[in-house]
Design a protein around this motif. Structure first.
Motif, mmCIF file in Angstrom:
data_model
loop_
_atom_site.group_PDB
_atom_site.id
_atom_site.type_symbol
_atom_site.label_atom_id
_atom_site.label_comp_id
_atom_site.label_asym_id
_atom_site.label_seq_id
_atom_site.Cartn_x
_atom_site.Cartn_y
_atom_site.Cartn_z
ATOM 1 N N LEU A 59 0.837 -1.087 -0.021
ATOM 2 C CA LEU A 59 -0.126 -0.030 0.120
ATOM 3 C C LEU A 59 0.915 1.166 0.107
ATOM 4 C CD1 LEU A 59 -2.816 -0.833 2.330
ATOM 5 C CD2 LEU A 59 -2.830 -1.262 -0.079
ATOM 6 N N GLU A 60 1.826 1.169 0.711
ATOM 7 C CA GLU A 60 3.037 2.258 0.640
ATOM 8 C C GLU A 60 3.407 2.656 -0.596
ATOM 9 O OE1 GLU A 60 6.578 2.491 3.612
ATOM 10 O OE2 GLU A 60 4.790 1.990 5.136
ATOM 11 N N ASP A 61 3.853 1.542 -1.234
ATOM 12 C CA ASP A 61 4.581 1.388 -2.715
ATOM 13 C C ASP A 61 3.468 2.069 -3.563
ATOM 14 O OD1 ASP A 61 6.687 0.390 -1.753
ATOM 15 O OD2 ASP A 61 6.455 -1.615 -2.532
ATOM 16 N N LEU A 62 2.068 1.762 -3.504
ATOM 17 C CA LEU A 62 1.273 2.339 -4.425
ATOM 18 C C LEU A 62 1.311 3.832 -4.481
ATOM 19 C CD1 LEU A 62 -2.261 0.544 -3.969
ATOM 20 C CD2 LEU A 62 -0.471 0.369 -5.958
ATOM 21 N N GLU A 63 1.800 4.473 -3.386
ATOM 22 C CA GLU A 63 1.504 5.901 -3.302
ATOM 23 C C GLU A 63 2.915 6.580 -3.875
ATOM 24 O OE1 GLU A 63 -1.286 7.325 -2.083
ATOM 25 O OE2 GLU A 63 -1.808 5.224 -1.846
ATOM 26 N N LYS A 64 3.802 5.656 -4.107
ATOM 27 C CA LYS A 64 5.147 6.399 -4.939
ATOM 28 C C LYS A 64 5.024 6.680 -6.381
ATOM 29 C CE LYS A 64 7.804 3.708 -1.378
ATOM 30 N NZ LYS A 64 8.382 2.230 -1.201
ATOM 31 N N PRO A 65 4.723 7.682 -6.909
ATOM 32 C CA PRO A 65 4.430 7.950 -8.142
ATOM 33 C C PRO A 65 5.736 7.518 -8.937
ATOM 34 C CG PRO A 65 4.876 10.168 -6.939
ATOM 35 C CD PRO A 65 4.839 8.970 -6.082
ATOM 36 N N ARG A 66 5.268 7.200 -10.229
ATOM 37 C CA ARG A 66 6.252 6.741 -11.294
ATOM 38 C C ARG A 66 7.402 5.908 -10.545
ATOM 39 N NH1 ARG A 66 5.032 11.836 -12.385
ATOM 40 N NH2 ARG A 66 6.698 12.696 -11.805
ATOM 41 N N SER A 67 7.187 5.025 -10.002
ATOM 42 C CA SER A 67 8.617 4.147 -9.296
ATOM 43 C C SER A 67 8.140 2.836 -9.657
ATOM 44 C CB SER A 67 8.279 4.135 -7.934
ATOM 45 O OG SER A 67 7.482 3.495 -7.437
ATOM 46 N N VAL A 68 9.278 2.001 -9.796
ATOM 47 C CA VAL A 68 9.407 0.665 -10.116
ATOM 48 C C VAL A 68 8.454 -0.108 -9.126
ATOM 49 C CG1 VAL A 68 10.613 -1.282 -10.349
ATOM 50 C CG2 VAL A 68 11.464 0.488 -11.380
ATOM 51 N N ALA A 69 8.519 0.468 -7.606
ATOM 52 C CA ALA A 69 7.875 -0.297 -6.816
ATOM 53 C C ALA A 69 6.335 -0.252 -6.796
ATOM 54 C CB ALA A 69 8.375 0.380 -5.443
ATOM 55 N N ARG A 70 5.811 1.231 -7.446
ATOM 56 C CA ARG A 70 4.368 1.170 -7.602
ATOM 57 C C ARG A 70 4.004 0.195 -8.825
ATOM 58 N NH1 ARG A 70 0.463 4.309 -10.591
ATOM 59 N NH2 ARG A 70 -1.096 4.730 -9.281
ATOM 60 N N LYS A 71 4.837 0.002 -9.921
ATOM 61 C CA LYS A 71 4.653 -0.787 -10.852
ATOM 62 C C LYS A 71 4.366 -2.177 -10.492
ATOM 63 C CE LYS A 71 6.056 -1.917 -15.415
ATOM 64 N NZ LYS A 71 6.899 -2.899 -15.578
ATOM 65 N N GLU A 72 5.339 -2.565 -9.517
ATOM 66 C CA GLU A 72 5.270 -3.854 -9.105
ATOM 67 C C GLU A 72 3.766 -4.339 -8.033
ATOM 68 O OE1 GLU A 72 9.009 -4.386 -7.202
ATOM 69 O OE2 GLU A 72 9.869 -4.938 -9.392
ATOM 70 N N ALA A 73 3.642 -2.945 -7.301
ATOM 71 C CA ALA A 73 2.649 -3.214 -6.163
ATOM 72 C C ALA A 73 1.104 -3.550 -7.025
ATOM 73 C CB ALA A 73 2.365 -2.054 -5.342
ATOM 74 N N LEU A 74 1.194 -2.552 -8.202
ATOM 75 C CA LEU A 74 -0.041 -2.752 -9.082
ATOM 76 C C LEU A 74 -0.323 -4.046 -9.849
ATOM 77 C CD1 LEU A 74 -0.011 0.955 -10.801
ATOM 78 C CD2 LEU A 74 -1.966 -0.010 -9.388
ATOM 79 N N GLU A 75 1.139 -4.579 -9.997
ATOM 80 C CA GLU A 75 0.893 -6.145 -10.778
ATOM 81 C C GLU A 75 0.538 -7.059 -9.749
ATOM 82 O OE1 GLU A 75 4.727 -6.971 -12.524
ATOM 83 O OE2 GLU A 75 4.421 -5.231 -13.805
ATOM 84 N N ILE A 76 0.614 -6.680 -8.545
ATOM 85 C CA ILE A 76 0.266 -7.727 -7.384
ATOM 86 C C ILE A 76 -1.118 -7.494 -6.984
ATOM 87 C CG2 ILE A 76 0.565 -8.605 -4.928
ATOM 88 C CD1 ILE A 76 3.502 -7.983 -5.345
ATOM 89 N N LEU A 77 -1.472 -6.192 -6.908
ATOM 90 C CA LEU A 77 -3.041 -5.923 -6.164
ATOM 91 C C LEU A 77 -4.041 -5.748 -7.517
ATOM 92 C CD1 LEU A 77 -1.801 -3.026 -3.838
ATOM 93 C CD2 LEU A 77 -2.628 -5.299 -3.047
ATOM 94 N N GLY A 78 -3.312 -5.730 -8.590
ATOM 95 C CA GLY A 78 -4.526 -5.359 -9.688
ATOM 96 C C GLY A 78 -4.702 -3.914 -9.804
ATOM 97 N N LYS A 79 -5.010 -3.393 -11.150
ATOM 98 C CA LYS A 79 -5.291 -1.838 -11.290
ATOM 99 C C LYS A 79 -6.601 -1.638 -10.508
ATOM 100 C CE LYS A 79 -2.369 -1.254 -15.171
ATOM 101 N NZ LYS A 79 -1.268 -2.225 -14.723
ATOM 102 N N LYS A 80 -7.622 -2.433 -10.460
ATOM 103 C CA LYS A 80 -8.833 -1.995 -9.619
ATOM 104 C C LYS A 80 -8.870 -1.921 -8.070
ATOM 105 C CE LYS A 80 -11.942 -2.342 -13.564
ATOM 106 N NZ LYS A 80 -11.422 -3.372 -14.513
ATOM 107 N N PHE A 81 -7.623 -2.482 -7.504
ATOM 108 C CA PHE A 81 -7.846 -2.803 -6.039
ATOM 109 C C PHE A 81 -7.933 -1.462 -5.526
ATOM 110 C CE2 PHE A 81 -5.922 -3.584 -1.998
ATOM 111 C CZ PHE A 81 -6.519 -4.641 -1.766
ATOM 112 N N ASP A 82 -8.756 -1.426 -4.432
ATOM 113 C CA ASP A 82 -9.149 -0.363 -3.669
ATOM 114 C C ASP A 82 -9.192 -0.761 -2.098
ATOM 115 O OD1 ASP A 82 -9.962 1.745 -2.122
ATOM 116 O OD2 ASP A 82 -11.413 2.602 -3.368
#
Length: 202
Positions: free
Chosen positions: A161-184
Motif C-alpha cells: 500500500l505504501e508502494d502504491l503511493e510512490k508516483p512513477r516508481s518501479v515499486a508502484r508498478k510492482e505493487a499494481l501487478e500484485i494488487l491489480g489496477k482496480k484494487f481499492d
C-alpha cells in the motif's frame, strides 16, 4: 477471482436450515495488526461445525482455501486432519460452534496460511434465537478490502500500500501487478461474500 470461489466448497459444508432450538451467532471478525482495521460482521448458525466455519471465513475474506489453517479456542487447537498435524489438532469437522463457545463476548482465533499468518480475531457479539436474526448465515457489514494472498502477511501488505503511493516508481508498478489496477484497499461489499454464503444453506 471471486467468481471461481464456489467451486472449492465441498458439499459437506452445506448447513441444514435451523431447527427451532438453534441459535444464531453474530461474530465480529478482524485481521490482527491490520491498521486501519480490516473487519467483517457475520451471522452463522450455532450448529455450524468448525469445518463449516472455515469455509464461511474463506468466503467472508475472499481467501481461496489454498493454505493450511487452524482454530484456537480456549487454548485448544482444531484443524483439518487431511492437512497433516492431526496429532496436534482436534478434527474441526467433529466440533460445533455452539458446543465450544457459549457466551457473548467470548473470543477465539482463526489463522490462515502459516507463512503469511493471516490471524483473525473473532468476537462473539451476540447469540440469539433465529427469529431475532435477519438471517441464519449472512455477512452484515465490514470495512476494507481483504489483502491478496501470498503478499507476505500484514507487513507485506502495508508495504504494498505504501508502494502504491510512490508516483512513477518501479515499486508502484510492482505493487499494481500484485494488487491489480482496480484494487481499492478502502472498499468492501458484503454482497460479494453473501453470493457464496447463500449456497451454504439448504
Amino acid at each position: 477471482g471471486p467468481s471461481s470461489q464456489a467451486t472449492f466448497f465441498p458439499e459437506s459444508i452445506i448447513m441444514k436450515k435451523a431447527s427451532r432450538k438453534e441459535q444464531v451467532y453474530q461474530l465480529h471478525v478482524s485481521i490482527f495488526y491490520s491498521e486501519p482495521l480490516i473487519w467483517r460482521r457475520v451471522l452463522v448458525p450455532g450448529t455450524a461445525t468448525l469445518e463449516n466455519l472455515h469455509y464461511v471465513m474463506q468466503a467472508l475474506m475472499g481467501w481461496t482455501n489454498s493454505h493450511a489453517h487452524v482454530w484456537i479456542i480456549n487454548k485448544k487447537y482444531y484443524g483439518d486432519p487431511a492437512m497433516g498435524d492431526e496429532g496436534n489438532f482436534a478434527p474441526e469437522a467433529k466440533h460445533h460452534l455452539q458446543d465450544l463457545v457459549q457466551k457473548a463476548k467470548a473470543k477465539f482465533v482463526y489463522e490462515y496460511d502459516f507463512g503469511d499468518s493471516w490471524t483473525h480475531n473473532i468476537v462473539v457479539e451476540k447469540i440469539m434465537a433465529p427469529e431475532k436474526a435477519s438471517s441464519l448465515l449472512e455477512c452484515l457489514d465490514g470495512e476494507r478490502a481483504t489483502p491478496p494472498e501470498d503478499c507476505g502477511g500484514i507487513p507485506g501488505y502495508m508495504q504494498l500500500l505504501e508502494d502504491l503511493e510512490k508516483p512513477r516508481s518501479v515499486a508502484r508498478k510492482e505493487a499494481l501487478e500484485i494488487l491489480g489496477k482496480k484494487f481499492d484497499p478502502a472498499v468492501f461489499d458484503p454482497k460479494v461474500p453473501n453470493k457464496t454464503l447463500k449456497k451454504f444453506l439448504r
